[in-house]
Scaffold this active site. Sequence first.
Site, PDB file in Angstrom:
ATOM      1  N   ALA A  47       0.822  -1.213   0.000  1.00  8.15           N
ATOM      2  CA  ALA A  47       0.000   0.000   0.000  1.00  8.15           C
ATOM      3  C   ALA A  47       0.855   1.261   0.000  1.00  8.15           C
ATOM      4  CB  ALA A  47      -0.935  -0.012   1.205  1.00  8.15           C
ATOM      5  N   GLN A  48       1.859   1.331   0.879  1.00 14.36           N
ATOM      6  CA  GLN A  48       2.725   2.511   0.881  1.00 14.36           C
ATOM      7  C   GLN A  48       3.602   2.538  -0.361  1.00 14.36           C
ATOM      8  OE1 GLN A  48       2.988   5.221   2.677  1.00 14.36           O
ATOM      9  NE2 GLN A  48       1.588   4.743   4.358  1.00 14.36           N
ATOM     10  N   ASP A 108       8.241  -4.388   8.209  1.00 17.32           N
ATOM     11  CA  ASP A 108       9.347  -4.303   9.169  1.00 17.32           C
ATOM     12  C   ASP A 108      10.158  -5.588   9.253  1.00 17.32           C
ATOM     13  OD1 ASP A 108       8.702  -1.719   9.852  1.00 17.32           O
ATOM     14  OD2 ASP A 108       7.575  -2.256  11.652  1.00 17.32           O
ATOM     15  N   LYS A 109       9.467  -6.725   9.313  1.00 18.86           N
ATOM     16  CA  LYS A 109      10.181  -7.980   9.544  1.00 18.86           C
ATOM     17  C   LYS A 109      11.052  -8.375   8.353  1.00 18.86           C
ATOM     18  CE  LYS A 109       6.453 -10.325  10.318  1.00 18.86           C
ATOM     19  NZ  LYS A 109       5.501 -11.409  10.672  1.00 18.86           N
ATOM     20  N   HIS A 132       9.440   4.039   8.015  1.00 13.38           N
ATOM     21  CA  HIS A 132       9.344   3.706   9.438  1.00 13.38           C
ATOM     22  C   HIS A 132      10.734   3.291   9.873  1.00 13.38           C
ATOM     23  CE1 HIS A 132       7.869   2.497  13.279  1.00 13.38           C
ATOM     24  NE2 HIS A 132       7.893   1.200  13.062  1.00 13.38           N
ATOM     25  N   ASP A 217       5.441   6.184  17.327  1.00 12.69           N
ATOM     26  CA  ASP A 217       4.595   5.375  16.450  1.00 12.69           C
ATOM     27  C   ASP A 217       4.196   4.067  17.130  1.00 12.69           C
ATOM     28  OD1 ASP A 217       3.648   5.030  13.474  1.00 12.69           O
ATOM     29  OD2 ASP A 217       4.624   3.139  13.967  1.00 12.69           O
ATOM     30  N   GLU A 389       0.541  10.864  16.623  1.00  8.14           N
ATOM     31  CA  GLU A 389       0.538   9.426  16.894  1.00  8.14           C
ATOM     32  C   GLU A 389      -0.587   8.999  17.831  1.00  8.14           C
ATOM     33  OE1 GLU A 389       2.236   7.643  15.108  1.00  8.14           O
ATOM     34  OE2 GLU A 389       3.999   8.769  14.470  1.00  8.14           O
ATOM     35  N   GLU A 393      -4.397  10.018  13.853  1.00  6.32           N
ATOM     36  CA  GLU A 393      -4.583   8.793  13.065  1.00  6.32           C
ATOM     37  C   GLU A 393      -5.804   7.984  13.478  1.00  6.32           C
ATOM     38  OE1 GLU A 393      -1.335   6.497  11.387  1.00  6.32           O
ATOM     39  OE2 GLU A 393       0.033   7.557  12.721  1.00  6.32           O
TER      40      GLU A 393
END
Length: 492
Positions: A47-48, A108-109, A132, A217, A389, A393
């Site tokens: 998506a990003q 992230d992972k 991020h 975040d 944060e 959102e």
Amino acid sequence: MANYFNTLNLRQQLDQLGKCRFMGRDEFADEASYLKGKKVVIVGCGAQGLNQGLNMRDSGLDIAYALRAEAIAEKRASWRKATENGFTVGTYEDLIPQADLVVNLTPDKQHSAVVQAVQPLMKQGAALGYSHGFNIVEVGEQIRKDITVVMVAPKCPGTEVREEYKRGFGVPTLIAVHPENDPKGEGMAIAKAWAAATGGHRAGVLQSSFVAEVKSDLMGEQTILCGMLQAGSLLSFDKLVAEGTDPAYAEKLIQFGWETITEALKQGGITLMMDRLSNPAKLRAYALSEQLKGIMAPLFQKHMDDIISGEFSSGMMADWANDDVKLLTWREETGKTAFENAPQFDGKIAEQEYFDNGVLMVAMVKAGVELAFETMVSSGIIEESAYYESLHELPLIANTIARKRLYEMNVVISDTAEYGNYLFANAAVPLLKDAFMASLQPGDLGKAVAGTEVDNAQLRDVNEAIRNHPIETVGQTLRGYMKDMKRIAVAG
């Protein structure tokens, strides 16, 4: 690799946590020109990845997508999305050596594996971008010293990043330069141009740090943004049904109630949200929120402490190494809850009814937003970062629940956010389930508050307390930059 934040001394930690400056629009007069004529390669087309790439291309930048060879050979979703939108797609080996800026927009992972694969291929003096900073701050990834490391973090899901850009606007954005990797002193120029290319400069940009972005975040998504909504949904539904409410009505009141309530929050902060209640209901919601804050403050503080210390990250990364056993178990358990499996309600619920019959939900939103904000600020995070944060959102996350309940929220958010959400909700539900939920009065949930009499002095004091909370002060300023953002549709 060692947690980067934990390698800093206390003064450095406080300095990084406290980095936050609202940038003037005049600082973006050159918009994306610093990156024009340069080659930008995005790794990842989620998506990003897709939506930032579309915006950047429309802003005149040269964008291509580097994918793993097997993703291309098997024509996976990432390959299809990139090619269907007319982008050049190639392997890491094909595209990374040409790139002036490599933007890592994978989950992230996957960051360590991706960075370790692309870093040897990057040319001298290139830049590496993140949206991020978990990989830098929590994992402690070491980046070659000739590489500039920057971050542009839109404070919205990728779909919103695109939709606001198409409207000629943008979404609020945090930018940062990693202090260990700015060899040519061009990091801020790169980050500003990237942010402008996504449209973020039209909605407001905060100059932050990798540390401040990550710690705030993680705190926001674990507590108010996801964890509080999940805990509140499960507790409220079970309470309504136990008291004889039609499960279908109860489900709809909660599923769409968060979205309706937080739309007022988006437009005018906690003040406007509370003003949507009758005066007796406002007094009751205020009392409930204060009670909730007293009960939940230690839980919020524990999450912040574990985020600051790195305890949260180390636990989650251990679960990564164990094939996500905890994450997948919690996900399955959520899918089996009564709320997730309740029948749909065919009737219409008027907008005001969500407020009138959802006083407890309003109180939960107020308590959660204020607690998250207060806990972050007391830990050294600047108010503007804490606002984005926590309050900012929340309507966007509530909108995901309105689409397909908690399932949709947990699909849309990152695995990191989902893991933290379950940690918080699994502690919050038993904390509130017995004594607090059992103490609720008629009119707190499912029915409107009865009576019309109020004490003028009490109402005056409550109104002043609501309006004078620090999040309302900073929020009024920041919302001034976001007046053109579209209204989230509210279901009937």
